[in-house]
Design an enzyme around this catalytic site. Structure first.
Site, PDB file in Angstrom:
ATOM      1  N   LYS A  54       0.828  -1.206   0.000  1.00 21.57           N
ATOM      2  CA  LYS A  54       0.000   0.000   0.000  1.00 21.57           C
ATOM      3  C   LYS A  54       0.860   1.252   0.000  1.00 21.57           C
ATOM      4  O   LYS A  54       0.571   2.219  -0.724  1.00 21.57           O
ATOM      5  CB  LYS A  54      -0.938  -0.016   1.209  1.00 21.57           C
ATOM      6  CG  LYS A  54      -2.003  -1.095   1.135  1.00 21.57           C
ATOM      7  CD  LYS A  54      -2.719  -1.292   2.454  1.00 21.57           C
ATOM      8  CE  LYS A  54      -3.706  -2.447   2.382  1.00 21.57           C
ATOM      9  NZ  LYS A  54      -4.317  -2.757   3.684  1.00 21.57           N
ATOM     10  N   GLN A  98      -4.190  -1.471   9.961  1.00 23.43           N
ATOM     11  CA  GLN A  98      -4.068  -2.795   9.370  1.00 23.43           C
ATOM     12  C   GLN A  98      -4.611  -3.863  10.316  1.00 23.43           C
ATOM     13  O   GLN A  98      -4.195  -3.956  11.469  1.00 23.43           O
ATOM     14  CB  GLN A  98      -2.607  -3.099   9.021  1.00 23.43           C
ATOM     15  CG  GLN A  98      -2.399  -4.428   8.338  1.00 23.43           C
ATOM     16  CD  GLN A  98      -3.088  -4.507   6.978  1.00 23.43           C
ATOM     17  OE1 GLN A  98      -3.028  -3.580   6.188  1.00 23.43           O
ATOM     18  NE2 GLN A  98      -3.751  -5.616   6.722  1.00 23.43           N
ATOM     19  N   ASP A 121     -11.258   3.075   4.427  1.00 22.76           N
ATOM     20  CA  ASP A 121     -11.552   1.643   4.321  1.00 22.76           C
ATOM     21  C   ASP A 121     -13.053   1.377   4.296  1.00 22.76           C
ATOM     22  O   ASP A 121     -13.490   0.270   3.957  1.00 22.76           O
ATOM     23  CB  ASP A 121     -10.924   0.888   5.496  1.00 22.76           C
ATOM     24  CG  ASP A 121      -9.617   0.193   5.125  1.00 22.76           C
ATOM     25  OD1 ASP A 121      -9.427  -0.100   3.926  1.00 22.76           O
ATOM     26  OD2 ASP A 121      -8.806  -0.061   6.026  1.00 22.76           O
TER      27      ASP A 121
END
Length: 297
Positions: A54, A98, A121
């Site tokens: 990412k 994460q 997200d």
């Protein structure tokens, strides 16, 4: 019949190029560089690999990554304090924590602590609720990427019977909702299957669109697929292989060889859904930056 392979890497590259252009245009108009705060707690190898990918993608798109690495012993209070710092930092437009988190940390509380305006997200209760109501919000990256793949493949969703195997809050349930909503890339009739579904194959064999998001290698086989169906394989499973350079290979939730003999179109693993997940994260981040700067494209 041999299925057409849906190239997620190519579509992700197109998406990332559009994001790069939007980031450059925003920087030229306002001086703002889109930035994503990335928090990694602990040193799980898979999580570290995902985060590195990412961060590399952010750099290639001309965006900034604010990296926060915390030890596995980090307390809940310490993690929430870091999130509060990112929430208050106007130069950071998106926040990514994460998952999974180490034992002892409450992931739900951590997600709730993220400012919904920076929830790129699409996991906070506010954004999930807006998605369920069909309101404007950040869509979760993997389900959104699946919709883009179906569109690119030319697979119509309106009137199609879609079967989603897997009911996770990150993929299965939101994707089922998005496929069923009254919207472009929606209007499908959706069946959501899971571990308690009896005779799974009876459902999957009726699917015009079959999405495998179980997290178990090879659970969907060719005899479970309707001829000509579009199959989207979300699974990324490490399978031991002593002959592979890393000692393992990545396999999807589908037995690719047998499913590809029956399906009309299929995504590979790797190179299918995975690249699109990162691409949609970048897109959400640049949108967050545009909104924060009051300068939508």
């Amino acid at each position: 019949m041999r299925a057409e392979v849906i190239d997620g890497k190519a579509l992700a590259a197109e998406t990332r190029e559009r994001v790069r252009a939007r980031a450059a245009a925003l920087r030229e108009r306002t001086g703002v560089t889109p930035a994503l705060g990335v928090i990694l707690v602990g040193d799980d190898p898979a999580s570290r690999s995902y985060v590195t990918a990412k961060e590399r993608a952010l750099a290639e798109a001309g965006m900034r990554s604010v990296d926060i690495r915390l030890p596995a012993e980090t307390t809940q209070a310490e993690l929430l304090a870091r999130i509060a710092q990112l929430n208050a930092d106007d130069s950071v437009h998106g926040i990514l924590v994460q998952l999974p988190l180490p034992r002892g940390l409450d992931a739900e509380a951590v997600i709730r602590a993220i400012d919904p305006r920076k929830d790129v997200d699409g996991f906070t209760p506010i954004n999930v609720g807006k998605m369920l109501l069909g309101q404007d919000c950040f869509l979760p990256c993997t389900p959104h990427g699946v919709l883009r793949l179906l569109e690119k493949a030319g697979t119509p969703t309106r009137g199609a019977h879609a079967v989603v195997v897997g009911r996770s809050a990150i993929v299965g349930r939101p994707l089922a909702n998005l496929l069923a909503r009254k919207a472009p890339n929606g209007d499908a009739t959706v069946t959501l299957c899971h571990a308690a579904t009896p005779d799974l194959a009876a459902h999957t064999r009726r699917a015009d669109i079959l999405v495998a998001a179980v997290g178990r290698a090879g659970v969907i086989t060719g005899d479970m697929v309707k001829p000509g169906a579009t199959v989207i394989d979300v699974g990324v499973n490490r399978v031991a292989d002593p002959e592979a350079p890393k000692g393992y290979r990545l396999r999807g939730d589908c037995d690719f060889a047998s499913v590809a003999e029956v399906a009309g179109k299929i995504t590979p693993v790797p190179g299918g859904v995975g690249p699109m997940t990162i691409a949609m994260l970048l897109e959400n981040t640049v949108i967050a930056a545009e909104r924060a700067a009051g300068a939508p494209a």
